[in-house]
Design an enzyme around this catalytic site. Structure first.
Site, PDB file in Angstrom:
ATOM      1  N   ASP A  41      -9.813  -0.252  -9.405  1.00  0.00           N
ATOM      2  CA  ASP A  41     -10.485  -0.855  -8.252  1.00  0.00           C
ATOM      3  C   ASP A  41     -11.656   0.008  -7.826  1.00  0.00           C
ATOM      4  O   ASP A  41     -12.801  -0.236  -8.211  1.00  0.00           O
ATOM      5  CB  ASP A  41      -9.482  -1.042  -7.110  1.00  0.00           C
ATOM      6  CG  ASP A  41     -10.127  -1.596  -5.834  1.00  0.00           C
ATOM      7  OD1 ASP A  41     -11.335  -1.917  -5.847  1.00  0.00           O
ATOM      8  OD2 ASP A  41      -9.440  -1.694  -4.813  1.00  0.00           O
ATOM      9  N   LYS A  43       0.839  -1.183   0.000  1.00  0.00           N
ATOM     10  CA  LYS A  43       0.000   0.000   0.000  1.00  0.00           C
ATOM     11  C   LYS A  43       0.879   1.240   0.000  1.00  0.00           C
ATOM     12  O   LYS A  43       1.835   1.347   0.775  1.00  0.00           O
ATOM     13  CB  LYS A  43      -0.907   0.011   1.229  1.00  0.00           C
ATOM     14  CG  LYS A  43      -1.919  -1.132   1.267  1.00  0.00           C
ATOM     15  CD  LYS A  43      -2.975  -0.990   0.194  1.00  0.00           C
ATOM     16  CE  LYS A  43      -4.106  -2.001   0.364  1.00  0.00           C
ATOM     17  NZ  LYS A  43      -5.180  -1.825  -0.631  1.00  0.00           N
ATOM     18  N   LYS A  77     -14.660  -6.675  -6.277  1.00  0.00           N
ATOM     19  CA  LYS A  77     -14.851  -6.930  -4.850  1.00  0.00           C
ATOM     20  C   LYS A  77     -16.337  -7.148  -4.581  1.00  0.00           C
ATOM     21  O   LYS A  77     -17.179  -6.373  -5.035  1.00  0.00           O
ATOM     22  CB  LYS A  77     -14.337  -5.765  -4.006  1.00  0.00           C
ATOM     23  CG  LYS A  77     -12.828  -5.609  -4.029  1.00  0.00           C
ATOM     24  CD  LYS A  77     -12.378  -4.428  -3.183  1.00  0.00           C
ATOM     25  CE  LYS A  77     -10.863  -4.309  -3.174  1.00  0.00           C
ATOM     26  NZ  LYS A  77     -10.402  -3.073  -2.491  1.00  0.00           N
ATOM     27  N   GLU A 128      -2.181  -0.221  -8.996  1.00  0.00           N
ATOM     28  CA  GLU A 128      -3.629  -0.276  -8.793  1.00  0.00           C
ATOM     29  C   GLU A 128      -4.179   1.069  -8.340  1.00  0.00           C
ATOM     30  O   GLU A 128      -3.618   1.719  -7.457  1.00  0.00           O
ATOM     31  CB  GLU A 128      -3.950  -1.351  -7.754  1.00  0.00           C
ATOM     32  CG  GLU A 128      -5.434  -1.573  -7.525  1.00  0.00           C
ATOM     33  CD  GLU A 128      -5.694  -2.726  -6.575  1.00  0.00           C
ATOM     34  OE1 GLU A 128      -6.830  -2.819  -6.063  1.00  0.00           O
ATOM     35  OE2 GLU A 128      -4.766  -3.530  -6.319  1.00  0.00           O
ATOM     36  N   ASP A 157      -0.387  -0.603  -4.808  1.00  0.00           N
ATOM     37  CA  ASP A 157      -1.754  -0.081  -4.729  1.00  0.00           C
ATOM     38  C   ASP A 157      -1.744   1.284  -4.055  1.00  0.00           C
ATOM     39  O   ASP A 157      -1.418   1.405  -2.874  1.00  0.00           O
ATOM     40  CB  ASP A 157      -2.635  -1.049  -3.941  1.00  0.00           C
ATOM     41  CG  ASP A 157      -4.100  -0.636  -3.939  1.00  0.00           C
ATOM     42  OD1 ASP A 157      -4.450   0.384  -4.565  1.00  0.00           O
ATOM     43  OD2 ASP A 157      -4.906  -1.340  -3.291  1.00  0.00           O
TER      44      ASP A 157
END
Length: 367
Positions: free
Chosen positions: A242, A163, A266, A217, A191
């Site tokens: 995403d 992250k 998701k 991402e 991400d």
């Protein structure tokens, strides 16, 4: 096989350590579990993990929507009426996909238990022999993230996701530190969780060109599809979307604008397995490989995502990391190293420990 009762549990799952992304910090994970019971006593479990930065839902709003709007729609229906139930939920209230996902997953759990089949058999059978799990490193200093990466690889994981998304220069240091800490054969994913603007994203991607990043991402804000398009055009690596897609309408926009190379599906964004299948089919038609991501879900949500992942060929990776991150969970998920083991059980294949649910419970509502 008619639905007789719905129980809604608001709980908090403890984490091994705080989970930090570009837009928030989580010291524990607020979770809503849904148990749908049939007239014959058969039960199915589902889960909602809301993220107000992504879908606009909160722990409290999901509890309220489930109690007052969605759960009352289910009485007297069969869990196999999944199309009708989604139509009723969508007519009753716009959006709120996380609340709808909890019901959807519980319905699939019931369908599997009634038929004596694991959920993946009901949605296409195994398209993959097994699922390899990654580990996710939350935002820390470059040195701390590198140390986490070394530990993770030492534990046998072949895929590391980090992250980032605070400031570009520090993020470049983070990516380089992690890449230098792990062997080249270990896959690295990055991400930003919407944390960069277009210029920062292009800068980071260009300056980490030699770091062998598989994909970057959601580099920019969810709605900024045109910047995604521009970033993708100049990027040497793949760009995954995403937060920018929740349903098939969003995905169609991405396809038409060629704004991503990959799609993160998701369940908490799509509204569950049933609408996620439609997204996977649309992505496949457009030639966009998919990942099944996670809002850091318990064993219940994790296994729901796993069944979806293993049943669709276009789903080529996953991020079902919740069970690695919790110090206590409501059920168990088994792994051989970084490979998820599917239990020989019907439905989602999870046996929820209701004593742990009661221990972690803050609210219990019966409808």
């Amino acid at each position: 096989m008619k639905i007789a009762k719905v129980d809604i549990y608001g709980i908090r799952l403890p984490l091994h350590e705080p989970f930090i992304v570009s837009y928030d910090r989580y010291d524990d994970m607020p979770v809503i579990l849904v148990k749908i019971e049939l007239a014959d006593g058969t039960v199915g479990w589902g889960e909602a993990v809301p993220d107000q930065h992504v879908t606009g839902e909160t722990h409290h709003s999901v509890m309220q929507i489930l109690e007052h709007e969605l759960a009352p729609l289910l009485k007297g229906l069969s869990p196999f009426q999944i199309e009708l139930i989604h139509k009723k939920m969508n007519k009753k209230i716009l959006g709120n996909p996380t609340a709808k996902a909890a019901i959807d997953c519980a319905l699939y759990d019931l369908m599997g238990k009634i038929t004596g089949q694991p959920v993946y058999q009901l949605i296409g059978g195994k398209a993959h022999d097994f699922l390899v799990m990654p580990q996710v490193i939350s935002i820390k200093s470059p040195g701390e993230m590198a140390e986490d990466a070394r530990r993770i690889v030492g534990e046998g994981f072949r895929n590391v996701k980090i992250k980032v998304g605070t400031d570009a220069e520090t993020d470049i240091e983070r990516i380089r530190a992690v890449r230098n800490a792990i062997p080249k054969e270990v896959n690295l994913r990055v991400d930003a969780n919407q944390g960069w603007d277009r210029i920062s994203a292009v800068t980071v991607i260009e300056k980490t060109k030699d770091c062998l990043v598989d994909w970057y991402e959601q580099p920019v804000l969810a709605a900024d599809i045109l910047s995604m398009q521009e970033i993708r055009r100049v990027s040497h690596a793949k760009v995954m979307i995403d937060e920018g897609i929740h349903g098939t309408g969003d995905l169609l926009n991405v396809i038409q604008n060629r704004s991503a190379d990959m799609v993160n599906i998701k369940l908490m964004k799509t509204g569950g397995i049933y609408p996620a299948l439609a997204m996977a089919s649309m992505a496949e038609a457009a030639g966009l490989p998919c990942q099944v991501g996670s809002m850091v879900e318990s064993a219940v949500g994790t296994m729901a995502g796993a069944h979806l992942s293993i049943a669709r060929d276009i789903i080529q990776s996953n991020e079902l990391v919740g069970p690695f991150m919790f110090s206590k969970d409501v059920a168990s998920v088994s792994f051989d190293g970084d490979v998820l083991r599917f239990p020989e059980l019907p439905g989602l294949g999870v046996e929820v420990n209701e004593e742990i649910v009661k221990e972690l419970m803050e609210v219990h509502i019966t409808v």
